[in-house]
Motif scaffolding. Structure first.
Motif, short mmCIF file in Angstrom:
data_model
loop_
_atom_site.label_atom_id
_atom_site.label_comp_id
_atom_site.label_asym_id
_atom_site.label_seq_id
_atom_site.Cartn_x
_atom_site.Cartn_y
_atom_site.Cartn_z
N ARG A 30 0.83 -1.21 0.00
CA ARG A 30 0.00 0.00 0.00
C ARG A 30 0.86 1.25 0.00
O ARG A 30 0.55 2.23 -0.64
CB ARG A 30 -0.91 0.00 1.23
N VAL A 31 1.96 1.20 0.75
CA VAL A 31 2.85 2.35 0.81
C VAL A 31 3.45 2.64 -0.55
O VAL A 31 3.54 3.76 -1.00
CB VAL A 31 3.95 2.10 1.87
N THR A 32 3.87 1.57 -1.24
CA THR A 32 4.45 1.74 -2.57
C THR A 32 3.43 2.34 -3.53
O THR A 32 3.73 3.22 -4.32
CB THR A 32 4.93 0.38 -3.11
N LYS A 33 2.19 1.86 -3.45
CA LYS A 33 1.14 2.39 -4.30
C LYS A 33 0.92 3.88 -4.03
O LYS A 33 0.71 4.66 -4.94
CB LYS A 33 -0.17 1.64 -4.06
N VAL A 58 2.35 19.93 3.14
CA VAL A 58 1.27 19.27 2.40
C VAL A 58 1.05 17.85 2.91
O VAL A 58 1.99 17.08 3.09
CB VAL A 58 1.60 19.22 0.89
N LYS A 59 -0.23 17.53 3.17
CA LYS A 59 -0.64 16.16 3.48
C LYS A 59 -1.37 15.64 2.24
O LYS A 59 -2.34 16.25 1.80
CB LYS A 59 -1.62 16.15 4.67
N ASN A 60 -0.93 14.53 1.73
CA ASN A 60 -1.54 14.01 0.51
C ASN A 60 -2.81 13.22 0.83
O ASN A 60 -2.94 12.03 0.49
CB ASN A 60 -0.53 13.18 -0.27
N VAL A 61 -3.75 13.92 1.46
CA VAL A 61 -5.04 13.33 1.81
C VAL A 61 -5.78 12.89 0.55
O VAL A 61 -6.46 11.85 0.54
CB VAL A 61 -5.90 14.33 2.62
N ASP A 62 -5.64 13.66 -0.51
CA ASP A 62 -6.33 13.33 -1.76
C ASP A 62 -5.91 11.97 -2.30
O ASP A 62 -6.74 11.18 -2.76
CB ASP A 62 -6.08 14.42 -2.81
N VAL A 63 -4.62 11.67 -2.21
CA VAL A 63 -4.12 10.39 -2.69
C VAL A 63 -4.63 9.25 -1.83
O VAL A 63 -5.05 8.21 -2.33
CB VAL A 63 -2.58 10.39 -2.74
N SER A 108 4.09 8.89 5.68
CA SER A 108 5.16 9.73 6.19
C SER A 108 5.95 10.38 5.05
O SER A 108 5.66 10.20 3.87
CB SER A 108 6.11 8.90 7.06
N LEU A 109 6.99 11.10 5.42
CA LEU A 109 7.85 11.77 4.44
C LEU A 109 8.57 10.73 3.56
O LEU A 109 8.71 10.93 2.35
CB LEU A 109 8.87 12.64 5.18
N LYS A 110 8.96 9.64 4.16
CA LYS A 110 9.69 8.60 3.44
C LYS A 110 8.87 8.02 2.30
O LYS A 110 9.40 7.71 1.23
CB LYS A 110 10.11 7.49 4.41
N GLU A 111 7.56 7.85 2.53
CA GLU A 111 6.68 7.30 1.50
C GLU A 111 6.02 8.38 0.65
O GLU A 111 5.09 8.08 -0.10
CB GLU A 111 5.59 6.44 2.14
N LYS A 112 6.46 9.65 0.82
CA LYS A 112 5.89 10.79 0.11
C LYS A 112 4.42 11.01 0.47
O LYS A 112 3.64 11.53 -0.32
CB LYS A 112 6.05 10.62 -1.41
N GLY A 113 4.07 10.61 1.68
CA GLY A 113 2.72 10.86 2.17
C GLY A 113 2.53 12.29 2.62
O GLY A 113 1.42 12.80 2.69
#
Length: 343
Positions: A3-6, A276-281, A303-308
């Motif tokens: 899921r994180v990769t996606k 930015v929080k990528n809530v949309d994604v 998180s930041l590591k997963e570009k979240g």
């Protein structure tokens, strides 16, 4: 891990897409023996046009409407609602056949997890809270990490060595923003003073009171603070407006890339950056999983590591300090820097 990769892949794709609010088609997913009517989206106070986390969630459903052909039913919370009121809103969406049903904001934490147990064939999601039921997806974000990075930016851009933070409500979630921001500033330059204040101690009116945020920002500016980070939902619009009047002062946005928000267009030249929080994604991925017949479950932390979470670069105002932001990012993702979640 899948899921994180996606999510990381979806963040990259989302940045290149033009978002739309036009509904088309209808989901053909079956739930509870009847046709799924689409997505039930319950906003927190401030609603779709809060220029913040609600609007970010709406971008996720807008994208789902365009790409997946689903419809969305939107409902919005009022100030100081009871748990019963939130439960009724969520129940009405689930009973009507919407799937998934998503509550935007930590205020929906208890109600989503409670109502979900009555609708085991419906997938529920809650932004900024944990899952405590089998059919609930908890979507939480490392706001402290993105806040650390905008703290670095504030420290690099201040001319007065005075910066400040405005929180909407003094609770555990917003304290994550404060903690990360202060840490980022102080790690960059310990001499810089950071003024911290909250619009309200407990009332969720802190997320839709622009006038109060405007007055608080005015006071901070008068005391020499020239960079102000506001984590207060729709209230932040008032803060940004006031900051834009002060030559040389910078506002830092939150949750969405506020430089790009149409409702804030006249103030954009005063918006240094945004956390930015990528809530949309996250919202889109949840909807897609239900559409595909493989609904996500459990807790997901972005998180930041997963570009979240990320830092906005629109406007080019932090281009000259991008190396500093990149170095700080590397220290966080490598584990060299541990960003606190509490002040």
């Amino acid at each position: 891990m899948r899921r994180v990769t996606k999510l990381a892949a979806a963040v990259t794709a989302t940045a290149a897409l033009a978002l739309t609010a036009t509904a088309c088609g209808e989901s053909s997913t079956e739930s509870g023996g009847k046709k799924n009517k689409g997505v039930g989206l319950a906003f927190d106070v401030g609603g779709r046009d809060d220029h913040s986390f609600n609007e970010a969630a709406a971008r996720g459903t807008d994208k789902a409407e365009k790409e997946l052909g689903v419809k969305t039913k939107e409902m919005t919370a009022g100030n100081n609602e009871t748990e019963e009121t939130r439960e009724q809103r969520l129940t009405s969406l689930a009973k009507a056949g919407y799937n998934p049903v998503i509550g935007v904001g930590f205020n929906y934490g208890k109600s989503v997890n409670k109502v979900a147990k009555d609708f085991p064939d419906t997938t529920f999601g809650v932004v900024d809270e944990q899952s405590h039921a089998k059919n609930v997806v908890g979507m939480t974000f490392a706001e402290n990490e993105a806040s650390y990075l905008v703290g670095v930016a504030a420290a690099k851009k201040t001319k007065t060595d005075k910066v400040s933070f405005i929180g909407g409500v003094d609770n555990a979630l917003i304290q994550k923003f404060e903690a990360g921001y202060v840490k980022g500033v102080k790690d960059t330059d310990p001499k810089i003073k950071v003024e911290v204040d909250y619009l309200y101690k407990e009332s969720d009116k802190g997320f839709n009171d622009p006038a109060r945020a405007k007055n608080m920002a005015k006071g901070m500016l008068s005391r020499g603070n020239d960079v102000i980070y506001t984590a207060a939902g729709q209230s932040g619009a008032g803060s940004i407006e006031e900051i834009s009047k002060k030559k040389g002062a910078w506002a830092i946005g939150v949750d969405s890339d506020q430089y790009r928000q149409k409702g804030l267009g006249k103030y954009k030249d005063a918006i240094l950056t945004s956390s930015v929080k990528n809530v949309d994604v996250a919202v889109f991925e949840l909807i897609k999983s239900v559409k595909d017949g493989k609904p996500l479950t459990g807790n997901q932390t972005f998180s930041l590591k997963e570009k979240g979470v990320s830092v906005a670069t629109s406007g080019g105002f932090i281009d000259d300090i991008q190396d500093d932001i990149d170095k700080a990012t590397e220290k966080i993702t490598s584990g060299e820097v541990k960003v606190p979640t509490r002040p």
